[in-house]
Design a protein around this motif. Structure first.
Motif, PDB file in Angstrom:
ATOM      1  N   SER A  56      55.471  42.441  49.720  1.00  0.00           N
ATOM      2  CA  SER A  56      55.980  43.757  49.325  1.00  0.00           C
ATOM      3  C   SER A  56      55.525  44.145  47.919  1.00  0.00           C
ATOM      4  O   SER A  56      55.119  45.285  47.675  1.00  0.00           O
ATOM      5  CB  SER A  56      57.507  43.786  49.416  1.00  0.00           C
ATOM      6  N   THR A  57      55.567  43.207  46.976  1.00  0.00           N
ATOM      7  CA  THR A  57      55.156  43.529  45.608  1.00  0.00           C
ATOM      8  C   THR A  57      53.652  43.776  45.537  1.00  0.00           C
ATOM      9  O   THR A  57      53.191  44.616  44.757  1.00  0.00           O
ATOM     10  CB  THR A  57      55.551  42.406  44.632  1.00  0.00           C
ATOM     11  N   GLU A  58      52.873  43.065  46.347  1.00  0.00           N
ATOM     12  CA  GLU A  58      51.425  43.310  46.409  1.00  0.00           C
ATOM     13  C   GLU A  58      51.152  44.739  46.866  1.00  0.00           C
ATOM     14  O   GLU A  58      50.270  45.435  46.327  1.00  0.00           O
ATOM     15  CB  GLU A  58      50.756  42.321  47.366  1.00  0.00           C
ATOM     16  N   ALA A  59      51.910  45.178  47.858  1.00  0.00           N
ATOM     17  CA  ALA A  59      51.725  46.530  48.389  1.00  0.00           C
ATOM     18  C   ALA A  59      52.097  47.582  47.345  1.00  0.00           C
ATOM     19  O   ALA A  59      51.432  48.617  47.224  1.00  0.00           O
ATOM     20  CB  ALA A  59      52.584  46.715  49.637  1.00  0.00           C
ATOM     21  N   ILE A  60      53.140  47.312  46.589  1.00  0.00           N
ATOM     22  CA  ILE A  60      53.571  48.254  45.537  1.00  0.00           C
ATOM     23  C   ILE A  60      52.503  48.365  44.452  1.00  0.00           C
ATOM     24  O   ILE A  60      52.149  49.466  44.015  1.00  0.00           O
ATOM     25  CB  ILE A  60      54.918  47.805  44.937  1.00  0.00           C
ATOM     26  N   LEU A  61      51.977  47.224  44.027  1.00  0.00           N
ATOM     27  CA  LEU A  61      50.942  47.250  42.991  1.00  0.00           C
ATOM     28  C   LEU A  61      49.654  47.890  43.501  1.00  0.00           C
ATOM     29  O   LEU A  61      48.902  48.486  42.722  1.00  0.00           O
ATOM     30  CB  LEU A  61      50.666  45.824  42.495  1.00  0.00           C
ATOM     31  N   ARG A  62      49.415  47.790  44.804  1.00  0.00           N
ATOM     32  CA  ARG A  62      48.209  48.375  45.395  1.00  0.00           C
ATOM     33  C   ARG A  62      48.336  49.899  45.501  1.00  0.00           C
ATOM     34  O   ARG A  62      47.356  50.620  45.374  1.00  0.00           O
ATOM     35  CB  ARG A  62      47.956  47.747  46.777  1.00  0.00           C
ATOM     36  N   ILE A  63      49.550  50.384  45.718  1.00  0.00           N
ATOM     37  CA  ILE A  63      49.736  51.823  45.892  1.00  0.00           C
ATOM     38  C   ILE A  63      49.613  52.570  44.557  1.00  0.00           C
ATOM     39  O   ILE A  63      49.299  53.768  44.540  1.00  0.00           O
ATOM     40  CB  ILE A  63      51.113  52.128  46.548  1.00  0.00           C
ATOM     41  N   GLY A  64      49.823  51.876  43.427  1.00  0.00           N
ATOM     42  CA  GLY A  64      49.750  52.526  42.118  1.00  0.00           C
ATOM     43  C   GLY A  64      48.426  53.229  41.858  1.00  0.00           C
ATOM     44  O   GLY A  64      48.389  54.448  41.626  1.00  0.00           O
ATOM     45  N   PRO A  65      47.290  52.500  41.899  1.00  0.00           N
ATOM     46  CA  PRO A  65      45.979  53.146  41.686  1.00  0.00           C
ATOM     47  C   PRO A  65      45.683  54.235  42.713  1.00  0.00           C
ATOM     48  O   PRO A  65      44.991  55.211  42.411  1.00  0.00           O
ATOM     49  CB  PRO A  65      44.987  51.973  41.815  1.00  0.00           C
ATOM     50  N   ARG A  66      46.213  54.070  43.908  1.00  0.00           N
ATOM     51  CA  ARG A  66      45.996  55.092  44.936  1.00  0.00           C
ATOM     52  C   ARG A  66      46.704  56.398  44.559  1.00  0.00           C
ATOM     53  O   ARG A  66      46.164  57.488  44.744  1.00  0.00           O
ATOM     54  CB  ARG A  66      46.505  54.590  46.287  1.00  0.00           C
ATOM     55  N   LEU A  67      47.923  56.282  44.044  1.00  0.00           N
ATOM     56  CA  LEU A  67      48.657  57.478  43.602  1.00  0.00           C
ATOM     57  C   LEU A  67      47.928  58.156  42.438  1.00  0.00           C
ATOM     58  O   LEU A  67      47.888  59.394  42.358  1.00  0.00           O
ATOM     59  CB  LEU A  67      50.079  57.100  43.184  1.00  0.00           C
ATOM     60  N   GLU A  68      47.350  57.366  41.553  1.00  0.00           N
ATOM     61  CA  GLU A  68      46.614  57.939  40.423  1.00  0.00           C
ATOM     62  C   GLU A  68      45.365  58.675  40.908  1.00  0.00           C
ATOM     63  O   GLU A  68      45.015  59.738  40.382  1.00  0.00           O
ATOM     64  CB  GLU A  68      46.253  56.834  39.426  1.00  0.00           C
ATOM     65  N   LYS A 103      57.109  37.999  54.474  1.00  0.00           N
ATOM     66  CA  LYS A 103      56.158  37.110  53.803  1.00  0.00           C
ATOM     67  C   LYS A 103      56.335  37.232  52.285  1.00  0.00           C
ATOM     68  O   LYS A 103      56.308  38.346  51.741  1.00  0.00           O
ATOM     69  CB  LYS A 103      54.729  37.484  54.191  1.00  0.00           C
ATOM     70  N   PRO A 104      56.530  36.119  51.580  1.00  0.00           N
ATOM     71  CA  PRO A 104      56.757  36.164  50.132  1.00  0.00           C
ATOM     72  C   PRO A 104      55.602  36.868  49.386  1.00  0.00           C
ATOM     73  O   PRO A 104      54.433  36.575  49.619  1.00  0.00           O
ATOM     74  CB  PRO A 104      56.832  34.686  49.731  1.00  0.00           C
ATOM     75  N   GLY A 105      55.949  37.788  48.538  1.00  0.00           N
ATOM     76  CA  GLY A 105      54.963  38.479  47.701  1.00  0.00           C
ATOM     77  C   GLY A 105      54.268  39.642  48.365  1.00  0.00           C
ATOM     78  O   GLY A 105      53.551  40.406  47.701  1.00  0.00           O
ATOM     79  N   LYS A 152      54.983  48.802  56.328  1.00  0.00           N
ATOM     80  CA  LYS A 152      54.876  47.477  56.942  1.00  0.00           C
ATOM     81  C   LYS A 152      55.076  46.365  55.907  1.00  0.00           C
ATOM     82  O   LYS A 152      55.767  45.377  56.165  1.00  0.00           O
ATOM     83  CB  LYS A 152      53.501  47.323  57.595  1.00  0.00           C
ATOM     84  N   SER A 153      54.449  46.546  54.753  1.00  0.00           N
ATOM     85  CA  SER A 153      54.532  45.502  53.729  1.00  0.00           C
ATOM     86  C   SER A 153      55.935  45.374  53.162  1.00  0.00           C
ATOM     87  O   SER A 153      56.406  44.265  52.871  1.00  0.00           O
ATOM     88  CB  SER A 153      53.540  45.818  52.595  1.00  0.00           C
ATOM     89  N   LEU A 154      56.615  46.502  52.997  1.00  0.00           N
ATOM     90  CA  LEU A 154      57.983  46.455  52.461  1.00  0.00           C
ATOM     91  C   LEU A 154      58.953  45.804  53.446  1.00  0.00           C
ATOM     92  O   LEU A 154      59.971  45.230  53.038  1.00  0.00           O
ATOM     93  CB  LEU A 154      58.456  47.869  52.113  1.00  0.00           C
TER      94      LEU A 154
END
Length: 446
Positions: free
Chosen positions: A28-40, A24-26, A18-20
């Motif tokens: 998609s990048t917010e969602a990408i940065l949020r998924i990082g810690p989740r993957l870890e 809305k400006p920013g 949904k975010s990608l």
């Protein structure tokens, strides 16, 4: 029971999608940065038990499908997104790579959700990144190389990816060349055959007069990755020693001392050679920066406890030389004392008693000075040194009294212990030199 990452992955995948797609400006990048810690988080607990599938209503294999879906979405975003989005994606996988290395150092063999056995689509991931490399500008090629480095464990067997990394080493663009050095270093940690080719190219690159300083330094750091096998590590270490001894660039020598120490720390047979190299840099003609770095590398190796340094070795003598140089900065002499006190307690049994008096009279001189120091950490370490030496000498004295040592040896040791006792009394009587110095300590600690 608290949900596991696999149980959360469905919602993560939906939120990311949904975010990608959001305008809305920013967003998609917010969602990408949020998924990082989740993957870890998912990496740390990637293996599910059969009971967990039932508890969370998961179908066996569903977690793998969701991991593939999330990673494919990220590579699609890398392929079609702007440079800021590409940078964000590379950042989250650089962080994930750091975590994976940490887990590996702790004995973890599984690569988590990014392992080949859990990524049915890994070849498709690599293909999408390669498209960006082939069609992008210099910065995009560098970012693609960075991502290939992060994914070395799934890309190391790809002939196409290997070729583009090695061919980029000679790029005239510094950004691309540095990114290829990073990626090649990551591959070298995992693929011995690739590492041999890279080592040959790296040696030529670093000896070329046309190589820029930035590339030389990046190449020096890449040397630290050449340890996949003992044969590779041995060849890389010999090559690196030759490079550092022939170099007149202090900054390059500093980088190479660190890289060669890291290689040697992986394989015990290389440590004597590295110790000789480090001791050769503990002389006044090398300059303070190189001496300080040699001491730091020596302490790094000693901290791992992999090598037994003889008490009468060249390294020990060089450390005494640094300690006895009154014109050296106190911090440098203190680092030498720290290294020396790591070596000597385990070597006292092998040192002739006739030499112990000379050795410890020198150590006690600097310890006595450090006990008066206005810096708390130095005073505490001086006390620690006294305690360590005192404990070890009591054992030797006990052996001497039992007939192992001579009466003369016993008298020598008794004399040293008496001196240590006097210093300990000094600490007890005057634990704080002055209030002003104590306040200064607080500023340093803050």
């Amino acid at each position: 029971m608290e949900k596991t990452p696999s149980a959360c992955a469905m919602q993560w995948s939906i939120d990311l999608e949904k975010s990608l797609r959001s305008n809305k400006p920013g967003k998609s990048t917010e969602a990408i940065l949020r998924i990082g810690p989740r993957l870890e988080w998912w990496n740390r607990v990637s293996n599910l038990h059969a009971a967990e599938y039932k508890i969370f209503g998961l179908i066996p294999g569903e977690d793998k499908l969701l991991a593939n879906a999330i990673l494919l979405r990220l590579t699609d975003a890398f392929k079609s997104g702007d440079k800021h989005m590409k940078i964000c994606i590379v950042k989250i996988f650089l962080s994930e790579l750091k975590q994976r290395r940490q887990l590996r150092s702790e004995g973890r063999k599984d690569e988590g959700i990014l392992s080949k056995d859990k990524l049915d689509s890994y070849s498709e991931l690599l293909t999408r990144i390669k498209i960006v490399f082939d069609s992008g500008d210099v910065e995009e090629r560098a970012l693609s190389l960075g991502l290939f480095g992060c994914w070395a464990h799934i890309a190391k067997d790809s002939a196409d990816v290997r070729y583009l990394i090695l061919s980029s080493l000679v790029s005239i663009n510094i950004l691309e060349a540095k990114a290829s050095l990073f990626a090649a270093g990551c591959f070298s940690e995992l693929a011995d055959d690739f590492a041999y080719v890279f080592l040959e190219m790296l040696g030529g690159l670093l000896t070329s007069s046309g190589t820029s300083k930035a590339i030389r330094l990046a190449g020096g750091r890449a040397f630290a990755k050449m340890w996949c096998s003992i044969l590779l590590a041995d060849r890389a270490h010999k090559t690196g020693v030759k490079l550092i001894l022939e170099s007149s660039e202090e900054e390059f020598s500093l980088v190479m001392l660190v890289s060669l120490s890291k290689i040697a720390s992986k394989w015990t047979p290389l440590l004597p050679r590295q110790m000789d190299l480090l001791s050769s840099f503990m002389t006044k003609d090398r300059g303070l920066s190189l001496q300080a770095m040699a001491l730091k590398c020596l302490r790094f190796i000693l901290a791992k406890g992999m090598y037994h340094v003889p008490g009468n070795s060249n390294v020990t003598l060089k450390l005494f030389g640094v300690i006895n140089q009154s014109d050296f900065p106190p911090a440098l002499r203190f680092d030498a004392l720290r290294a020396l006190c790591k070596i000597l307690p385990s070597n006292l049994d092998t040192i002739p008693c006739t030499e112990i008096l000379t050795i410890f009279s020198k150590i006690l001189q600097i310890v006595e000075f450090k006990i008066q120091s206005p810096i708390i950490s130095e005073r505490l370490f001086a006390i620690h040194v006294l305690a360590s030496i005192f404990d070890k000498l009591l054992g030797i004295l006990k052996d001497a009294a039992g007939g192992i040592g001579s009466t003369v040896s016993s008298h020598m040791l008794t004399f040293i212990i008496d001196r240590i006792s006097q210093l300990i009394k000094l600490v007890v009587v005057n634990p704080h030199p002055d209030k002003g110095a104590e306040q200064e300590d607080q500023k340093i600690i803050m």
